[in-house]
Design a protein around this motif. Structure first.
Motif, PDB file in Angstrom:
ATOM      1  N   LEU A  76       0.826  -1.208   0.000  1.00 59.09           N
ATOM      2  CA  LEU A  76       0.000   0.000   0.000  1.00 59.09           C
ATOM      3  C   LEU A  76       0.861   1.260   0.000  1.00 59.09           C
ATOM      4  N   LYS A  77       1.964   1.244   0.736  1.00 67.63           N
ATOM      5  CA  LYS A  77       2.856   2.411   0.759  1.00 67.63           C
ATOM      6  C   LYS A  77       3.529   2.610  -0.599  1.00 67.63           C
ATOM      7  N   ALA A  78       3.934   1.515  -1.232  1.00 61.27           N
ATOM      8  CA  ALA A  78       4.543   1.623  -2.562  1.00 61.27           C
ATOM      9  C   ALA A  78       3.541   2.179  -3.567  1.00 61.27           C
ATOM     10  N   ILE A  79       2.300   1.696  -3.485  1.00 62.55           N
ATOM     11  CA  ILE A  79       1.260   2.168  -4.405  1.00 62.55           C
ATOM     12  C   ILE A  79       0.969   3.646  -4.170  1.00 62.55           C
ATOM     13  N   CYS A  80       0.863   4.054  -2.898  1.00 61.39           N
ATOM     14  CA  CYS A  80       0.656   5.478  -2.577  1.00 61.39           C
ATOM     15  C   CYS A  80       1.760   6.335  -3.192  1.00 61.39           C
ATOM     16  N   TRP A  81       2.978   5.900  -3.045  1.00 59.61           N
ATOM     17  CA  TRP A  81       4.126   6.651  -3.562  1.00 59.61           C
ATOM     18  C   TRP A  81       4.040   6.755  -5.085  1.00 59.61           C
ATOM     19  N   GLN A  82       3.725   5.640  -5.735  1.00 64.23           N
ATOM     20  CA  GLN A  82       3.599   5.644  -7.193  1.00 64.23           C
ATOM     21  C   GLN A  82       2.473   6.571  -7.639  1.00 64.23           C
ATOM     22  N   GLN A  83       1.348   6.532  -6.933  1.00 65.41           N
ATOM     23  CA  GLN A  83       0.223   7.398  -7.281  1.00 65.41           C
ATOM     24  C   GLN A  83       0.605   8.872  -7.125  1.00 65.41           C
ATOM     25  N   ASN A  84       1.302   9.193  -6.047  1.00 65.31           N
ATOM     26  CA  ASN A  84       1.730  10.578  -5.834  1.00 65.31           C
ATOM     27  C   ASN A  84       2.695  11.044  -6.919  1.00 65.31           C
ATOM     28  N   LEU A  85       3.587  10.166  -7.346  1.00 63.11           N
ATOM     29  CA  LEU A  85       4.511  10.516  -8.427  1.00 63.11           C
ATOM     30  C   LEU A  85       3.746  10.784  -9.720  1.00 63.11           C
ATOM     31  N   LEU A  86       2.747   9.964  -9.994  1.00 59.21           N
ATOM     32  CA  LEU A  86       1.943  10.154 -11.203  1.00 59.21           C
ATOM     33  C   LEU A  86       1.142  11.452 -11.145  1.00 59.21           C
ATOM     34  N   LEU A  87       0.799  11.876  -9.928  1.00 60.82           N
ATOM     35  CA  LEU A  87       0.043  13.121  -9.744  1.00 60.82           C
ATOM     36  C   LEU A  87       0.961  14.329  -9.555  1.00 60.82           C
ATOM     37  N   ASN A  88       2.272  14.104  -9.713  1.00 64.87           N
ATOM     38  CA  ASN A  88       3.274  15.170  -9.548  1.00 64.87           C
ATOM     39  C   ASN A  88       3.227  15.800  -8.152  1.00 64.87           C
ATOM     40  N   LYS A  89       2.960  14.964  -7.168  1.00 60.99           N
ATOM     41  CA  LYS A  89       2.926  15.432  -5.785  1.00 60.99           C
ATOM     42  C   LYS A  89       4.239  15.091  -5.091  1.00 60.99           C
ATOM     43  N   ASN A  90       4.722  16.018  -4.311  1.00 63.34           N
ATOM     44  CA  ASN A  90       5.966  15.816  -3.590  1.00 63.34           C
ATOM     45  C   ASN A  90       5.684  15.121  -2.253  1.00 63.34           C
ATOM     46  N   GLU A  91       5.035  13.968  -2.326  1.00 63.10           N
ATOM     47  CA  GLU A  91       4.671  13.193  -1.147  1.00 63.10           C
ATOM     48  C   GLU A  91       4.971  11.730  -1.418  1.00 63.10           C
ATOM     49  N   THR A  92       5.104  10.964  -0.350  1.00 67.20           N
ATOM     50  CA  THR A  92       5.321   9.521  -0.492  1.00 67.20           C
ATOM     51  C   THR A  92       4.126   8.764   0.084  1.00 67.20           C
ATOM     52  N   PHE A  93       4.135   8.540   1.404  1.00 67.05           N
ATOM     53  CA  PHE A  93       3.066   7.800   2.077  1.00 67.05           C
ATOM     54  C   PHE A  93       3.092   8.172   3.551  1.00 67.05           C
ATOM     55  N   GLU A  94       2.002   7.853   4.252  1.00 66.34           N
ATOM     56  CA  GLU A  94       1.934   8.130   5.681  1.00 66.34           C
ATOM     57  C   GLU A  94       2.910   7.210   6.422  1.00 66.34           C
ATOM     58  N   PRO A  95       3.772   7.768   7.284  1.00 69.69           N
ATOM     59  CA  PRO A  95       4.784   6.959   7.979  1.00 69.69           C
ATOM     60  C   PRO A  95       4.223   6.272   9.228  1.00 69.69           C
ATOM     61  N   ASN A  96       3.248   5.396   9.034  1.00 70.96           N
ATOM     62  CA  ASN A  96       2.682   4.660  10.161  1.00 70.96           C
ATOM     63  C   ASN A  96       2.315   3.254   9.704  1.00 70.96           C
ATOM     64  N   HIS A  97       1.695   2.490  10.601  1.00 74.21           N
ATOM     65  CA  HIS A  97       1.328   1.109  10.280  1.00 74.21           C
ATOM     66  C   HIS A  97      -0.186   0.943  10.174  1.00 74.21           C
ATOM     67  N   ASN A  98      -0.892   2.023   9.889  1.00 79.24           N
ATOM     68  CA  ASN A  98      -2.345   2.025   9.846  1.00 79.24           C
ATOM     69  C   ASN A  98      -2.830   1.513   8.493  1.00 79.24           C
ATOM     70  N   LEU A  99      -3.111   0.229   8.412  1.00 76.97           N
ATOM     71  CA  LEU A  99      -3.528  -0.370   7.146  1.00 76.97           C
ATOM     72  C   LEU A  99      -4.813   0.261   6.621  1.00 76.97           C
ATOM     73  N   LYS A 100      -5.749   0.552   7.508  1.00 76.64           N
ATOM     74  CA  LYS A 100      -7.015   1.145   7.080  1.00 76.64           C
ATOM     75  C   LYS A 100      -6.779   2.530   6.494  1.00 76.64           C
ATOM     76  N   GLY A 101      -5.940   3.334   7.154  1.00 73.71           N
ATOM     77  CA  GLY A 101      -5.637   4.665   6.648  1.00 73.71           C
ATOM     78  C   GLY A 101      -4.916   4.621   5.314  1.00 73.71           C
ATOM     79  N   LEU A 102      -3.977   3.687   5.162  1.00 72.35           N
ATOM     80  CA  LEU A 102      -3.248   3.540   3.905  1.00 72.35           C
ATOM     81  C   LEU A 102      -4.187   3.089   2.787  1.00 72.35           C
ATOM     82  N   PHE A 103      -5.091   2.185   3.118  1.00 68.58           N
ATOM     83  CA  PHE A 103      -6.056   1.701   2.130  1.00 68.58           C
ATOM     84  C   PHE A 103      -6.942   2.843   1.641  1.00 68.58           C
ATOM     85  N   ILE A 104      -7.445   3.633   2.575  1.00 65.43           N
ATOM     86  CA  ILE A 104      -8.296   4.771   2.217  1.00 65.43           C
ATOM     87  C   ILE A 104      -7.531   5.761   1.344  1.00 65.43           C
TER      88      ILE A 104
END
Length: 219
Positions: free
Chosen positions: A76-104
């Motif tokens: 989920l973190k890798a996918i978030c990072w890839q999505q942010n790169l595709l959206l030209n956002k200077n973000e990666t992923f939330e630095p926690n272990h919250n699977l529900k938050g990452l999924f959302i």
């Protein structure tokens, strides 16, 4: 004692930690790690099912579930990072272990990105969503501190027998058996991991196309 990080003359007896990873490709490397944890969980479940007369499942279920949840987290973190790169956002992923938050977050970013068939996208994640909802029904609880109520989730349930506030985990603090059907586990998580890997591969291909297009436009 011989060093653990050392070489064996018989090549099949070595594990090459940098064989599949790439120096300048962090999202690819995260997928390598995620697949390692998912494959190890599936292999462990298969091995237990071959012969569980010694009841080894009762002890191996903890690393099995840890590897399962950690694989989901890294995917989920890798996918978030890839999505942010595709959206030209200077973000990666939330630095926690919250699977529900990452999924959302993955859902929100795909809605913004709209990279493909939304029905297929949600179908790929439907089993994962059901698992996360089931899991959080067991590990999520509300605590009170100094008159304030806070909802927390203890994803460390498979790492420690105690919660963060030193209470027994949900499977200990009960009179009923808490069981995992390993045949069902294999059927469900083979699909979940395949879909996570397919989604990550999808975004990776989009990123490669985006980078090639940007390179050609500069020439």
């Amino acid at each position: 004692m011989k060093d653990i990080f050392s070489y064996n003359g018989e090549i099949e007896k070595n594990a090459y930690m940098n064989w599949r990873t790439q120096r300048y490709n962090p999202t690819h490397n995260m997928n390598v790690i995620a697949k390692g944890f998912s494959d190890s969980a599936l292999l462990l479940a298969k091995d237990i099912l071959k012969d569980n007369r010694d009841k080894k499942a009762d002890i191996l279920i903890f690393p099995l579930l840890f590897n399962t949840n950690h694989s989901i987290e890294v995917y989920l973190k890798a996918i978030c990072w890839q999505q942010n790169l595709l959206l030209n956002k200077n973000e990666t992923f939330e630095p926690n272990h919250n699977l529900k938050g990452l999924f959302i977050k993955v859902i929100e970013l795909e809605n913004e990105l709209n990279s493909g068939d939304q029905i297929t996208f949600r179908e790929r994640l439907s089993s994962l969503e059901m698992y996360i909802d089931e899991l959080y029904g067991k590990i999520e609880r509300t605590i009170e501190k100094k008159g304030n109520f806070k909802t927390i989730h203890d994803i460390t349930f498979s790492r420690y027998s105690l919660t963060n506030d030193f209470e027994p985990q949900f499977y200990i603090n009960t009179f009923d058996n808490v069981t995992v059907d390993l045949e069902n586990y294999l059927a469900v998580f083979k699909g979940i991991f395949d879909n996570l890997d397919a989604l990550s591969t999808h975004y990776y291909a989009l990123l490669e196309g985006k980078q090639e297009s940007e390179y050609e436009s500069r020439e």
